[in-house]
Enzyme design. Sequence first.
Site, PDB file in Angstrom:
ATOM      1  N   HIS A 143       0.812  -1.227   0.000  1.00 54.38           N
ATOM      2  CA  HIS A 143       0.000   0.000   0.000  1.00 54.38           C
ATOM      3  C   HIS A 143       0.844   1.276   0.000  1.00 54.38           C
ATOM      4  O   HIS A 143       0.316   2.353  -0.290  1.00 54.38           O
ATOM      5  CB  HIS A 143      -0.918   0.042   1.226  1.00 54.38           C
ATOM      6  CG  HIS A 143      -1.947  -1.034   1.270  1.00 54.38           C
ATOM      7  ND1 HIS A 143      -2.782  -1.310   0.202  1.00 54.38           N
ATOM      8  CD2 HIS A 143      -2.294  -1.915   2.246  1.00 54.38           C
ATOM      9  CE1 HIS A 143      -3.582  -2.311   0.533  1.00 54.38           C
ATOM     10  NE2 HIS A 143      -3.302  -2.703   1.759  1.00 54.38           N
ATOM     11  N   ASP A 180      -2.893 -10.707  -2.237  1.00 62.91           N
ATOM     12  CA  ASP A 180      -3.412 -10.174  -0.968  1.00 62.91           C
ATOM     13  C   ASP A 180      -4.846  -9.692  -1.232  1.00 62.91           C
ATOM     14  O   ASP A 180      -5.171  -9.238  -2.327  1.00 62.91           O
ATOM     15  CB  ASP A 180      -2.531  -9.002  -0.522  1.00 62.91           C
ATOM     16  CG  ASP A 180      -2.930  -8.459   0.842  1.00 62.91           C
ATOM     17  OD1 ASP A 180      -2.241  -8.770   1.821  1.00 62.91           O
ATOM     18  OD2 ASP A 180      -3.934  -7.716   0.926  1.00 62.91           O
ATOM     19  N   HIS A 182      -6.394  -7.161  -0.314  1.00 65.68           N
ATOM     20  CA  HIS A 182      -6.539  -5.722  -0.529  1.00 65.68           C
ATOM     21  C   HIS A 182      -5.855  -5.318  -1.822  1.00 65.68           C
ATOM     22  O   HIS A 182      -4.979  -6.033  -2.314  1.00 65.68           O
ATOM     23  CB  HIS A 182      -5.949  -4.961   0.664  1.00 65.68           C
ATOM     24  CG  HIS A 182      -6.576  -5.362   1.969  1.00 65.68           C
ATOM     25  ND1 HIS A 182      -5.985  -6.274   2.827  1.00 65.68           N
ATOM     26  CD2 HIS A 182      -7.760  -5.016   2.525  1.00 65.68           C
ATOM     27  CE1 HIS A 182      -6.783  -6.456   3.877  1.00 65.68           C
ATOM     28  NE2 HIS A 182      -7.871  -5.720   3.714  1.00 65.68           N
ATOM     29  N   ASP A 268      -4.788 -12.823   3.557  1.00 66.89           N
ATOM     30  CA  ASP A 268      -6.025 -12.274   4.117  1.00 66.89           C
ATOM     31  C   ASP A 268      -7.246 -12.532   3.225  1.00 66.89           C
ATOM     32  O   ASP A 268      -8.351 -12.108   3.563  1.00 66.89           O
ATOM     33  CB  ASP A 268      -5.876 -10.792   4.491  1.00 66.89           C
ATOM     34  CG  ASP A 268      -5.057  -9.992   3.510  1.00 66.89           C
ATOM     35  OD1 ASP A 268      -4.838 -10.490   2.390  1.00 66.89           O
ATOM     36  OD2 ASP A 268      -4.632  -8.877   3.858  1.00 66.89           O
TER      37      ASP A 268
HETATM   38  C1  9RB Z   1     -10.021   3.001   8.960  1.00 65.20           C
HETATM   39  C2  9RB Z   1      -9.874   2.557   7.653  1.00 65.20           C
HETATM   40  C3  9RB Z   1      -7.715  -0.222   6.929  1.00 65.20           C
HETATM   41  C4  9RB Z   1      -8.440  -1.346   6.566  1.00 65.20           C
HETATM   42  C5  9RB Z   1      -7.766  -2.494   6.112  1.00 65.20           C
HETATM   43  C6  9RB Z   1      -6.394  -2.510   6.030  1.00 65.20           C
HETATM   44  C7  9RB Z   1      -5.694  -3.711   5.540  1.00 65.20           C
HETATM   45  C8  9RB Z   1      -4.477  -3.717   5.086  1.00 65.20           C
HETATM   46  C9  9RB Z   1      -3.871  -4.915   4.536  1.00 65.20           C
HETATM   47  C10 9RB Z   1      -5.706  -1.373   6.383  1.00 65.20           C
HETATM   48  C11 9RB Z   1      -6.367  -0.238   6.853  1.00 65.20           C
HETATM   49  C12 9RB Z   1     -10.214   3.620   6.855  1.00 65.20           C
HETATM   50  C13 9RB Z   1      -9.754   2.244  10.213  1.00 65.20           C
HETATM   51  C14 9RB Z   1     -10.202   3.630   5.379  1.00 65.20           C
HETATM   52  O1  9RB Z   1      -3.892  -5.995   5.024  1.00 65.20           O
HETATM   53  N1  9RB Z   1      -3.282  -4.808   3.363  1.00 65.20           N
HETATM   54  O2  9RB Z   1      -2.782  -5.862   2.699  1.00 65.20           O
HETATM   55  N2  9RB Z   1      -8.299   0.972   7.384  1.00 65.20           N
HETATM   56  N3  9RB Z   1      -9.456   1.341   7.213  1.00 65.20           N
HETATM   57  N4  9RB Z   1     -10.587   4.629   7.613  1.00 65.20           N
HETATM   58  N5  9RB Z   1     -10.472   4.268   8.883  1.00 65.20           N
HETATM   59  C15 9RB Z   1     -10.778   5.136   9.993  1.00 65.20           C
HETATM   60 ZN    ZN Z   2      -4.181  -7.190   2.847  1.00 64.16          ZN
END
Ligand code: 9RB
Ligand code: ZN
Length: 368
Positions: A143, A180, A182, A268
Site C-alpha cells: 500500500h 493479498d 486488498h 487475508d
Molecule cells: C479506517 C480505515 C484499513 C483497513 C484495512 C487494512 C488492511 C491492510 C492490509 C488497512 C487499513 C479507513 C480504520 C479507510 O492488510 N493490506 O494488505 N483501514 N481502514 N478509515 N479508517 C478510519
Molecule cells: Zn491485505
Amino acid sequence: MTTGYLYHEIFGWHDTGTHAGLFPSNPLAGLQPLQHFENAETKRRLHELVVVSGLIDQLTRLAPRKATEEELLRVHTVEHVERIKAESLLPKGGDAGDGLSPFGAGGYDIALLAAGGVITAVDAVLDGVVDNAYALIRPPGHHAIAGMGMGFCIFSNLAIAAKHAQQARGVERIAVLDWDVHHGNGTQAAFYDDPNVLTISLHQDNVFPPGSGRIEERGEGAAVGTALNIPLPPGTGDGGYLHAMNEVVVPAIDAFAPDLILVASGFDASAMDPLARQMVTSEGFRSLTSRIMEVATRHCGGKIAMSHEGGYNPVYVPFCGLAVLEQLSGATPFTDPILPIPAGFAGQDLQPHQAELVAAVRQAAGLS
Ligand code: 9RB
Ligand code: ZN
C-alpha cells in the site's frame, strides 16, 4: 526445485503497539486497547510451522540485508524516507503516514530489512542460487506510495525490489501478481506509466484503500494495459479465485511474456481472516502457486520471488503459507487439520456473479 526462504526474528520486533485492532484505541469512544491486527503473530507462527513441520530442512535459508537509501529512493520521496528515519529515532516511534500504520522505535531499520529482504530474494533467484524464493517479511509493503506509507505499510518492498531488478540487474519485463485481499495500490502506482512492468491485483472489491483497484484502472500513457485489476465480490472461494487465474491472470502473463515474476503474497483472502470476506483455503493458495509456477516455467525458467503482505488469522495463515512454500519447493504436503472446515463452506465453487466479474475484466483487458 530449490526454494529460497527468508525470515529474520527482528521482523517480529516491528512494534505496531496497541490499537483496537484497526483503529487507534480510544477509551472515551469505547475502543478498548488490544493488539494491532498487523502484529508479529501470524508471521512468527508461519515461520515456526515451517520449522516444526520439517519443511525448513528442504529450503535454502536466505539472510536479509538492509535496503540502501538509493534503493528506497527509486520508489519513495526523500521527504518520506527522512520523516520515517527521524520518527524512528523517537522513543515511541511514529506513523508511516495515514495514522493507521504505526511503528516503534527503530522501525526504520526493520523496514529497511524488509525491503532489502525482498531484494535478497530477487537476487538469489536472478543469480540462480535458488529456483524461486519466499521472503517472509514485516512490515508489509504493497500500500505504500511514493510520499507516504499507509495500510500498515512503510516502504513499498516489492516495488523497490522490482526497480532493483530493472535498474541494477537489467531485467526487462516483470510481471507482478498480488493475491493479498486488498488492492496493491502502491505497487500499481510505482509502475503505472511503465510498460515493462505488468501489475495484476486480485482483491476483494472496494475494501482497502477505499475506492481503489477498479477495473477501469489500466495504466497510463505507453503503459495502458499493463495494470490489471480483478475486484472479486465478497464471498469468493477457491473456485472463483482459480477461475480468475485461468481466465485473466494466466492469459495476461502469457501475453506479456515476463523475464521475472514477483508475487505479493498475503493470506487475508483466507476463509478465516478477520479483515476481509473471502473464502480461500490452504489448498486454494497451493493451486494459485501451482498456476503461477506453470506460467513462470513457460516464460522465465520458473523464476518467481514472493514477498509476504497481509493475513491476520494467527491459526490459519501458517497453513496457507506452508502450502505455498511446499508447492514452490515440491515438498510433500503436511496435512492442514483445519482444511475440512473452510473447504466445506457453501459457495466454494465458482458462482455466476463471480464469473460475470471475471468476464468483465477479460473484456476490459481485451482478452476476449
Ligand atoms: C479506517 C480505515 C484499513 C483497513 C484495512 C487494512 C488492511 C491492510 C492490509 C488497512 C487499513 C479507513 C480504520 C479507510 O492488510 N493490506 O494488505 N483501514 N481502514 N478509515 N479508517 C478510519
Ligand atoms: Zn491485505
